[in-house]
Design a protein around this motif. Sequence first.
Motif, PDB file in Angstrom:
ATOM      1  N   ILE A 132      31.033  -8.827 -20.525  1.00 30.15           N
ATOM      2  CA  ILE A 132      30.185  -8.472 -19.378  1.00 30.15           C
ATOM      3  C   ILE A 132      31.101  -8.350 -18.163  1.00 30.15           C
ATOM      4  CG2 ILE A 132      28.303  -9.231 -17.896  1.00 30.15           C
ATOM      5  CD1 ILE A 132      27.183 -10.680 -20.376  1.00 30.15           C
ATOM      6  N   HIS A 133      31.159  -7.153 -17.610  1.00 34.28           N
ATOM      7  CA  HIS A 133      32.077  -6.884 -16.514  1.00 34.28           C
ATOM      8  C   HIS A 133      31.496  -7.246 -15.156  1.00 34.28           C
ATOM      9  CE1 HIS A 133      34.750  -4.851 -19.301  1.00 34.28           C
ATOM     10  NE2 HIS A 133      33.681  -4.251 -19.797  1.00 34.28           N
ATOM     11  N   GLN A 134      30.195  -7.084 -15.004  1.00 33.29           N
ATOM     12  CA  GLN A 134      29.542  -7.397 -13.734  1.00 33.29           C
ATOM     13  C   GLN A 134      28.153  -7.957 -14.017  1.00 33.29           C
ATOM     14  OE1 GLN A 134      29.466  -3.593 -11.834  1.00 33.29           O
ATOM     15  NE2 GLN A 134      31.592  -3.690 -11.219  1.00 33.29           N
ATOM     16  N   ARG A 135      27.745  -8.945 -13.222  1.00 29.37           N
ATOM     17  CA  ARG A 135      26.399  -9.506 -13.321  1.00 29.37           C
ATOM     18  C   ARG A 135      25.774  -9.470 -11.939  1.00 29.37           C
ATOM     19  NH1 ARG A 135      27.551 -15.196 -15.763  1.00 29.37           N
ATOM     20  NH2 ARG A 135      29.423 -14.875 -14.564  1.00 29.37           N
ATOM     21  N   TYR A 136      24.482  -9.184 -11.916  1.00 31.60           N
ATOM     22  CA  TYR A 136      23.762  -9.082 -10.653  1.00 31.60           C
ATOM     23  C   TYR A 136      22.505  -9.940 -10.673  1.00 31.60           C
ATOM     24  CZ  TYR A 136      26.676  -5.018  -9.708  1.00 31.60           C
ATOM     25  OH  TYR A 136      27.747  -4.195  -9.490  1.00 31.60           O
ATOM     26  N   ASP A 137      22.191 -10.545  -9.542  1.00 29.85           N
ATOM     27  CA  ASP A 137      20.930 -11.238  -9.315  1.00 29.85           C
ATOM     28  C   ASP A 137      20.168 -10.364  -8.325  1.00 29.85           C
ATOM     29  OD1 ASP A 137      18.834 -13.000  -8.855  1.00 29.85           O
ATOM     30  OD2 ASP A 137      19.988 -14.269  -7.493  1.00 29.85           O
ATOM     31  N   LEU A 138      19.281  -9.516  -8.817  1.00 27.90           N
ATOM     32  CA  LEU A 138      18.572  -8.554  -7.973  1.00 27.90           C
ATOM     33  C   LEU A 138      17.204  -9.106  -7.591  1.00 27.90           C
ATOM     34  CD1 LEU A 138      19.499  -5.291  -9.899  1.00 27.90           C
ATOM     35  CD2 LEU A 138      20.652  -6.315  -7.918  1.00 27.90           C
ATOM     36  N   LYS A 139      16.925  -9.147  -6.306  1.00 26.35           N
ATOM     37  CA  LYS A 139      15.662  -9.665  -5.809  1.00 26.35           C
ATOM     38  C   LYS A 139      14.837  -8.613  -5.078  1.00 26.35           C
ATOM     39  CE  LYS A 139      17.131 -14.426  -5.514  1.00 26.35           C
ATOM     40  NZ  LYS A 139      16.593 -14.888  -6.763  1.00 26.35           N
ATOM     41  N   GLY A 140      15.405  -7.431  -4.839  1.00 27.78           N
ATOM     42  CA  GLY A 140      14.663  -6.391  -4.136  1.00 27.78           C
ATOM     43  C   GLY A 140      14.660  -6.568  -2.636  1.00 27.78           C
ATOM     44  N   SER A 141      15.629  -7.280  -2.117  1.00 29.47           N
ATOM     45  CA  SER A 141      15.738  -7.510  -0.682  1.00 29.47           C
ATOM     46  C   SER A 141      17.168  -7.211  -0.254  1.00 29.47           C
ATOM     47  CB  SER A 141      15.406  -8.971  -0.360  1.00 29.47           C
ATOM     48  OG  SER A 141      15.643  -9.250   1.005  1.00 29.47           O
ATOM     49  N   THR A 142      17.346  -6.940   1.037  1.00 30.32           N
ATOM     50  CA  THR A 142      18.700  -6.727   1.545  1.00 30.32           C
ATOM     51  C   THR A 142      19.135  -7.866   2.473  1.00 30.32           C
ATOM     52  OG1 THR A 142      17.828  -5.393   3.366  1.00 30.32           O
ATOM     53  CG2 THR A 142      18.552  -4.213   1.380  1.00 30.32           C
ATOM     54  N   VAL A 143      18.252  -8.767   2.812  1.00 33.95           N
ATOM     55  CA  VAL A 143      18.556  -9.861   3.746  1.00 33.95           C
ATOM     56  C   VAL A 143      19.429 -10.900   3.050  1.00 33.95           C
ATOM     57  CG1 VAL A 143      17.594 -11.658   5.216  1.00 33.95           C
ATOM     58  CG2 VAL A 143      16.395  -9.479   4.987  1.00 33.95           C
ATOM     59  N   GLY A 144      20.670 -10.995   3.479  1.00 36.66           N
ATOM     60  CA  GLY A 144      21.596 -11.964   2.904  1.00 36.66           C
ATOM     61  C   GLY A 144      21.925 -11.695   1.442  1.00 36.66           C
ATOM     62  N   ARG A 145      21.832 -10.459   1.024  1.00 41.05           N
ATOM     63  CA  ARG A 145      21.969 -10.126  -0.396  1.00 41.05           C
ATOM     64  C   ARG A 145      23.281  -9.432  -0.704  1.00 41.05           C
ATOM     65  NH1 ARG A 145      20.016 -13.091  -3.448  1.00 41.05           N
ATOM     66  NH2 ARG A 145      19.961 -11.514  -5.058  1.00 41.05           N
ATOM     67  N   ARG A 146      24.373 -10.032  -0.233  1.00 41.91           N
ATOM     68  CA  ARG A 146      25.726  -9.552  -0.545  1.00 41.91           C
ATOM     69  C   ARG A 146      26.623 -10.777  -0.689  1.00 41.91           C
ATOM     70  NH1 ARG A 146      26.865  -5.520   3.283  1.00 41.91           N
ATOM     71  NH2 ARG A 146      26.635  -3.909   1.704  1.00 41.91           N
ATOM     72  N   VAL A 147      27.485 -10.791  -1.694  1.00 38.98           N
ATOM     73  CA  VAL A 147      28.414 -11.909  -1.820  1.00 38.98           C
ATOM     74  C   VAL A 147      29.570 -11.712  -0.837  1.00 38.98           C
ATOM     75  CG1 VAL A 147      27.805 -12.390  -4.223  1.00 38.98           C
ATOM     76  CG2 VAL A 147      29.720 -10.872  -3.731  1.00 38.98           C
ATOM     77  N   THR A 148      30.219 -12.808  -0.490  1.00 39.89           N
ATOM     78  CA  THR A 148      31.339 -12.740   0.445  1.00 39.89           C
ATOM     79  C   THR A 148      32.588 -12.239  -0.281  1.00 39.89           C
ATOM     80  OG1 THR A 148      32.078 -14.989  -0.029  1.00 39.89           O
ATOM     81  CG2 THR A 148      30.418 -14.716   1.727  1.00 39.89           C
ATOM     82  N   GLU A 149      33.579 -11.838   0.480  1.00 33.11           N
ATOM     83  CA  GLU A 149      34.848 -11.393  -0.106  1.00 33.11           C
ATOM     84  C   GLU A 149      35.487 -12.533  -0.902  1.00 33.11           C
ATOM     85  OE1 GLU A 149      36.084  -8.306  -0.311  1.00 33.11           O
ATOM     86  OE2 GLU A 149      34.207  -7.711   0.639  1.00 33.11           O
ATOM     87  N   ALA A 150      35.372 -13.757  -0.396  1.00 32.72           N
ATOM     88  CA  ALA A 150      35.929 -14.908  -1.114  1.00 32.72           C
ATOM     89  C   ALA A 150      35.221 -15.100  -2.453  1.00 32.72           C
ATOM     90  CB  ALA A 150      35.805 -16.164  -0.259  1.00 32.72           C
ATOM     91  N   GLU A 151      33.901 -14.946  -2.477  1.00 36.34           N
ATOM     92  CA  GLU A 151      33.136 -15.083  -3.719  1.00 36.34           C
ATOM     93  C   GLU A 151      33.510 -14.003  -4.733  1.00 36.34           C
ATOM     94  OE1 GLU A 151      28.884 -17.025  -2.431  1.00 36.34           O
ATOM     95  OE2 GLU A 151      29.317 -14.980  -1.744  1.00 36.34           O
TER      96      GLU A 151
ATOM     97  N   VAL B 247      31.576 -14.397 -10.687  1.00 36.33           N
ATOM     98  CA  VAL B 247      30.616 -14.247  -9.590  1.00 36.33           C
ATOM     99  C   VAL B 247      29.402 -13.438 -10.046  1.00 36.33           C
ATOM    100  CG1 VAL B 247      31.634 -12.143  -8.620  1.00 36.33           C
ATOM    101  CG2 VAL B 247      30.340 -13.692  -7.145  1.00 36.33           C
ATOM    102  N   ILE B 248      28.248 -13.814  -9.538  1.00 36.16           N
ATOM    103  CA  ILE B 248      27.031 -13.041  -9.783  1.00 36.16           C
ATOM    104  C   ILE B 248      26.742 -12.286  -8.493  1.00 36.16           C
ATOM    105  CG2 ILE B 248      24.581 -13.143 -10.323  1.00 36.16           C
ATOM    106  CD1 ILE B 248      25.214 -15.683 -11.955  1.00 36.16           C
ATOM    107  N   LEU B 249      26.843 -10.971  -8.573  1.00 38.05           N
ATOM    108  CA  LEU B 249      26.680 -10.117  -7.404  1.00 38.05           C
ATOM    109  C   LEU B 249      25.217  -9.983  -7.020  1.00 38.05           C
ATOM    110  CD1 LEU B 249      29.252  -7.495  -8.669  1.00 38.05           C
ATOM    111  CD2 LEU B 249      29.637  -9.161  -6.847  1.00 38.05           C
ATOM    112  N   LYS B 250      24.963  -9.466  -5.826  1.00 39.12           N
ATOM    113  CA  LYS B 250      23.601  -9.382  -5.295  1.00 39.12           C
ATOM    114  C   LYS B 250      23.200  -7.935  -5.001  1.00 39.12           C
ATOM    115  CE  LYS B 250      23.997 -14.023  -3.392  1.00 39.12           C
ATOM    116  NZ  LYS B 250      23.936 -14.844  -2.181  1.00 39.12           N
ATOM    117  N   ASP B 251      22.021  -7.771  -4.428  1.00 38.05           N
ATOM    118  CA  ASP B 251      21.400  -6.462  -4.229  1.00 38.05           C
ATOM    119  C   ASP B 251      22.301  -5.449  -3.518  1.00 38.05           C
ATOM    120  OD1 ASP B 251      18.062  -6.856  -4.621  1.00 38.05           O
ATOM    121  OD2 ASP B 251      19.266  -8.637  -4.344  1.00 38.05           O
ATOM    122  N   LEU B 252      22.855  -5.818  -2.367  1.00 40.17           N
ATOM    123  CA  LEU B 252      23.674  -4.859  -1.625  1.00 40.17           C
ATOM    124  C   LEU B 252      24.982  -4.540  -2.346  1.00 40.17           C
ATOM    125  CD1 LEU B 252      23.000  -6.024   2.034  1.00 40.17           C
ATOM    126  CD2 LEU B 252      22.147  -3.957   0.889  1.00 40.17           C
ATOM    127  N   ASP B 253      25.484  -5.486  -3.117  1.00 37.62           N
ATOM    128  CA  ASP B 253      26.667  -5.210  -3.946  1.00 37.62           C
ATOM    129  C   ASP B 253      26.323  -4.166  -5.006  1.00 37.62           C
ATOM    130  OD1 ASP B 253      28.228  -7.365  -2.697  1.00 37.62           O
ATOM    131  OD2 ASP B 253      26.902  -8.706  -3.810  1.00 37.62           O
TER     132      ASP B 253
END
Length: 90
Positions: A22-41, A47-53
């Motif tokens: 598995i190359h990438q994993r996402y936790d998608l919630k359908g929101s953009t508020v706070g939905r990006r992981v940091t560069e450090a993460e 890491v489990i990426l988020k909606d904006l990622d």
Amino acid sequence: RMQPGNLHLLVMSNIFDTDRVIHQRYDLKGSTVGRRVTEAEKKNPTVILKDLDFVEKVGKLTLGAERKKIMMTQMRSDCMFLESIGVMDY
């Protein structure tokens, strides 16, 4: 210690229990508020990426008509269940 009362337990299949890489994993919630992981993460290989990622890397899912129908049916069913136990209200 748990107090007396109702307990709701949700058990889900582990879709990551596979021999496939598995190359990438996402936790998608359908929101953009706070939905990006940091560069450090992002430096963490698990890491489990988020909606904006997802929007940035993938853009959108392209499904055929039959797979779209199956996915939408499952999502409706999941939402109805979560709403019935008071976990989701939309």
